[in-house]
Design a protein around this motif. Structure first.
Motif, mmCIF file in Angstrom:
data_model
loop_
_atom_site.group_PDB
_atom_site.id
_atom_site.type_symbol
_atom_site.label_atom_id
_atom_site.label_comp_id
_atom_site.label_asym_id
_atom_site.label_seq_id
_atom_site.Cartn_x
_atom_site.Cartn_y
_atom_site.Cartn_z
ATOM 1 N N GLN A 80 0.834 -1.196 0.000
ATOM 2 C CA GLN A 80 0.000 0.000 0.000
ATOM 3 C C GLN A 80 0.875 1.254 0.000
ATOM 4 O O GLN A 80 2.016 1.228 0.468
ATOM 5 C CB GLN A 80 -0.910 0.025 1.239
ATOM 6 N N PRO A 81 0.335 2.373 -0.528
ATOM 7 C CA PRO A 81 1.084 3.633 -0.456
ATOM 8 C C PRO A 81 1.171 4.096 0.993
ATOM 9 O O PRO A 81 0.208 3.962 1.762
ATOM 10 C CB PRO A 81 0.252 4.595 -1.310
ATOM 11 N N ALA A 82 2.300 4.645 1.369
ATOM 12 C CA ALA A 82 2.519 5.046 2.762
ATOM 13 C C ALA A 82 1.509 6.085 3.236
ATOM 14 O O ALA A 82 1.155 6.130 4.418
ATOM 15 C CB ALA A 82 3.938 5.582 2.919
ATOM 16 N N ALA A 83 1.017 6.912 2.309
ATOM 17 C CA ALA A 83 0.078 7.971 2.692
ATOM 18 C C ALA A 83 -1.322 7.450 2.971
ATOM 19 O O ALA A 83 -2.158 8.169 3.527
ATOM 20 C CB ALA A 83 0.013 9.031 1.593
ATOM 21 N N ALA A 125 -2.568 3.627 4.093
ATOM 22 C CA ALA A 125 -2.290 2.201 4.255
ATOM 23 C C ALA A 125 -3.076 1.601 5.422
ATOM 24 O O ALA A 125 -2.503 1.165 6.416
ATOM 25 C CB ALA A 125 -0.792 1.993 4.458
ATOM 26 N N PRO A 126 -4.405 1.550 5.310
ATOM 27 C CA PRO A 126 -5.198 1.017 6.418
ATOM 28 C C PRO A 126 -4.931 -0.451 6.720
ATOM 29 O O PRO A 126 -5.012 -0.869 7.879
ATOM 30 C CB PRO A 126 -6.643 1.229 5.950
ATOM 31 N N PHE A 127 -4.584 -1.258 5.710
ATOM 32 C CA PHE A 127 -4.301 -2.668 5.965
ATOM 33 C C PHE A 127 -2.981 -2.847 6.701
ATOM 34 O O PHE A 127 -2.730 -3.899 7.285
ATOM 35 C CB PHE A 127 -4.283 -3.459 4.654
ATOM 36 N N ALA A 128 -2.134 -1.804 6.653
ATOM 37 C CA ALA A 128 -0.881 -1.837 7.411
ATOM 38 C C ALA A 128 -1.058 -1.176 8.772
ATOM 39 O O ALA A 128 -0.088 -0.993 9.504
ATOM 40 C CB ALA A 128 0.223 -1.132 6.622
ATOM 41 N N GLY A 129 -2.290 -0.820 9.096
ATOM 42 C CA GLY A 129 -2.586 -0.223 10.397
ATOM 43 C C GLY A 129 -2.192 1.228 10.525
ATOM 44 O O GLY A 129 -1.996 1.728 11.631
ATOM 45 N N LYS A 130 -2.095 1.944 9.372
ATOM 46 C CA LYS A 130 -1.680 3.341 9.396
ATOM 47 C C LYS A 130 -2.825 4.256 8.981
ATOM 48 O O LYS A 130 -3.553 3.967 8.038
ATOM 49 C CB LYS A 130 -0.483 3.557 8.461
ATOM 50 N N GLU A 131 -2.981 5.352 9.682
ATOM 51 C CA GLU A 131 -3.999 6.338 9.347
ATOM 52 C C GLU A 131 -3.589 7.112 8.095
ATOM 53 O O GLU A 131 -2.404 7.344 7.872
ATOM 54 C CB GLU A 131 -4.195 7.323 10.511
ATOM 55 N N PRO A 132 -4.563 7.505 7.265
ATOM 56 C CA PRO A 132 -4.240 8.306 6.078
ATOM 57 C C PRO A 132 -3.546 9.603 6.468
ATOM 58 O O PRO A 132 -3.948 10.266 7.420
ATOM 59 C CB PRO A 132 -5.613 8.571 5.454
ATOM 60 N N THR A 133 -2.496 9.960 5.738
ATOM 61 C CA THR A 133 -1.747 11.175 6.059
ATOM 62 C C THR A 133 -1.772 12.199 4.934
ATOM 63 O O THR A 133 -1.147 13.238 5.042
ATOM 64 C CB THR A 133 -0.275 10.823 6.373
ATOM 65 N N GLY A 134 -2.471 11.898 3.854
ATOM 66 C CA GLY A 134 -2.517 12.857 2.753
ATOM 67 C C GLY A 134 -2.793 12.162 1.433
ATOM 68 O O GLY A 134 -3.249 11.018 1.393
ATOM 69 N N SER A 135 -2.519 12.863 0.350
ATOM 70 C CA SER A 135 -2.779 12.311 -0.977
ATOM 71 C C SER A 135 -1.605 11.462 -1.449
ATOM 72 O O SER A 135 -0.536 11.452 -0.836
ATOM 73 C CB SER A 135 -3.022 13.444 -1.970
ATOM 74 N N THR A 136 -1.824 10.738 -2.534
ATOM 75 C CA THR A 136 -0.780 9.903 -3.111
ATOM 76 C C THR A 136 -0.979 9.835 -4.619
ATOM 77 O O THR A 136 -2.105 9.955 -5.109
ATOM 78 C CB THR A 136 -0.801 8.475 -2.523
ATOM 79 N N ASP A 171 5.612 7.801 -2.232
ATOM 80 C CA ASP A 171 5.329 8.250 -3.592
ATOM 81 C C ASP A 171 6.610 8.306 -4.432
ATOM 82 O O ASP A 171 6.588 8.018 -5.637
ATOM 83 C CB ASP A 171 4.660 9.627 -3.566
ATOM 84 N N ALA A 172 7.731 8.665 -3.799
ATOM 85 C CA ALA A 172 9.007 8.700 -4.528
ATOM 86 C C ALA A 172 9.394 7.298 -5.000
ATOM 87 O O ALA A 172 9.876 7.114 -6.128
ATOM 88 C CB ALA A 172 10.107 9.275 -3.638
ATOM 89 N N GLU A 173 9.163 6.301 -4.163
ATOM 90 C CA GLU A 173 9.466 4.924 -4.548
ATOM 91 C C GLU A 173 8.531 4.443 -5.658
ATOM 92 O O GLU A 173 8.951 3.729 -6.580
ATOM 93 C CB GLU A 173 9.362 4.008 -3.329
ATOM 94 N N ILE A 174 7.262 4.848 -5.581
ATOM 95 C CA ILE A 174 6.304 4.482 -6.626
ATOM 96 C C ILE A 174 6.713 5.107 -7.957
ATOM 97 O O ILE A 174 6.733 4.441 -8.995
ATOM 98 C CB ILE A 174 4.879 4.932 -6.242
#
Length: 262
Positions: free
Chosen positions: A204-207, A209-220, A250-253
């Motif tokens: 998932q994109p870092a911004a 990633a709910p399946f990774a247990g992370k809250e959305p932090t912005g756009s991607t 996003d840089a990695e993507i």
């Protein structure tokens, strides 16, 4: 709701014969050298409408009743699912309305229109568009969800059936992108029965990633999988089936897109 069985995924494959393409597996020497092992790519970019989404959309729309066909379908999409619903609806003689975020790529908006759907721009992201689309269900139209639907998941699961047949027995790990979880769920359900030895890793994109247990932090830039909340069904189906979920910036993507293009 419960997830589709292997038999239902196989039924979807029969329904999709002559509709979806069985896309090839391609090896890459460049990627193989970079990671130190053999790498295979499932070329689903060669699928009709340009993505795997046609599998689930067609399977869902083909199962509509006569009354549902007459009322039409509605959906929300950042682009790929909308194009698939528009195409599948046209092929089945059904009217379709697609709600898309206001900043959806112009190319995806125009492609969706070209398949015959009415496009309505609503909100800043997928979740806003979905909320607007769900209001139309009250008018009698059938909502074709991008991932929270057993028939859609079964359609995406046909990709898993192909992978089970195409993958060499020496393959150990399958890497799958996750947005709402429909593709990953379908593949995981099929392979749990047919290739249980495979490790499945979600990305998932870092911004977002709910399946990774992370809250959305912005756009991607990965707008197609920018989903704030995964479905309850897909989350339950993937529980215990993923080895892990990794996130990428996003840089990695962008770097990966450039690498694969070159």
């Amino acid at each position: 709701m419960t997830g589709p069985t292997l038999a239902e995924i196989q039924d979807a494959r029969t329904r999709l014969q002559g509709v979806s393409r069985e896309t090839p597996m391609l090896s890459s020497e460049t990627l193989g050298r970079l990671v130190g092992r053999t790498v295979w790519l499932k070329a689903e970019n060669l699928q009709r409408t340009g993505s795997f989404k046609i599998r689930g959309a067609y399977n869902r729309i083909a199962k509509l009743t006569d009354a549902e066909r007459a009322a039409g379908v509605v959906t929300a999409s950042a682009g790929n699912h909308g194009q698939a619903v528009a195409w599948a609806a046209r092929e089945n003689g059904v009217r379709a309305t697609v709600f898309m975020p206001e900043d959806a790529p112009t190319a995806k908006i125009e492609a969706t229109k070209s398949y015959g759907a009415d496009v309505v721009l609503a909100g800043r992201n997928f979740d806003d568009a979905a909320a607007a689309a769900e209001e139309r269900v009250e008018a009698g139209e059938t909502y074709v969800h991008a991932f929270e639907d057993p028939l859609v998941i079964a359609g995406q699961g046909t990709l898993g059936l192909e992978l089970a047949e195409q993958l060499d027995t020496g393959v150990e790990t399958l890497v799958v992108p996750i947005g709402g979880g429909g593709l990953a769920s379908g593949i995981a359900l099929a392979l749990a029965e047919l290739r249980p030895e495979l490790r499945i890793v979600g990305v998932q994109p870092a911004a977002c990633a709910p399946f990774a247990g992370k809250e959305p932090t912005g756009s991607t830039i990965a707008d197609g999988i920018h989903v704030k909340q995964p479905g309850e069904l897909t989350r339950s189906l993937l529980e215990g089936k993923l080895e892990t979920v990794v996130t990428v910036t996003d840089a990695e993507i962008a770097g990966a897109i450039l690498l694969v293009s070159e």
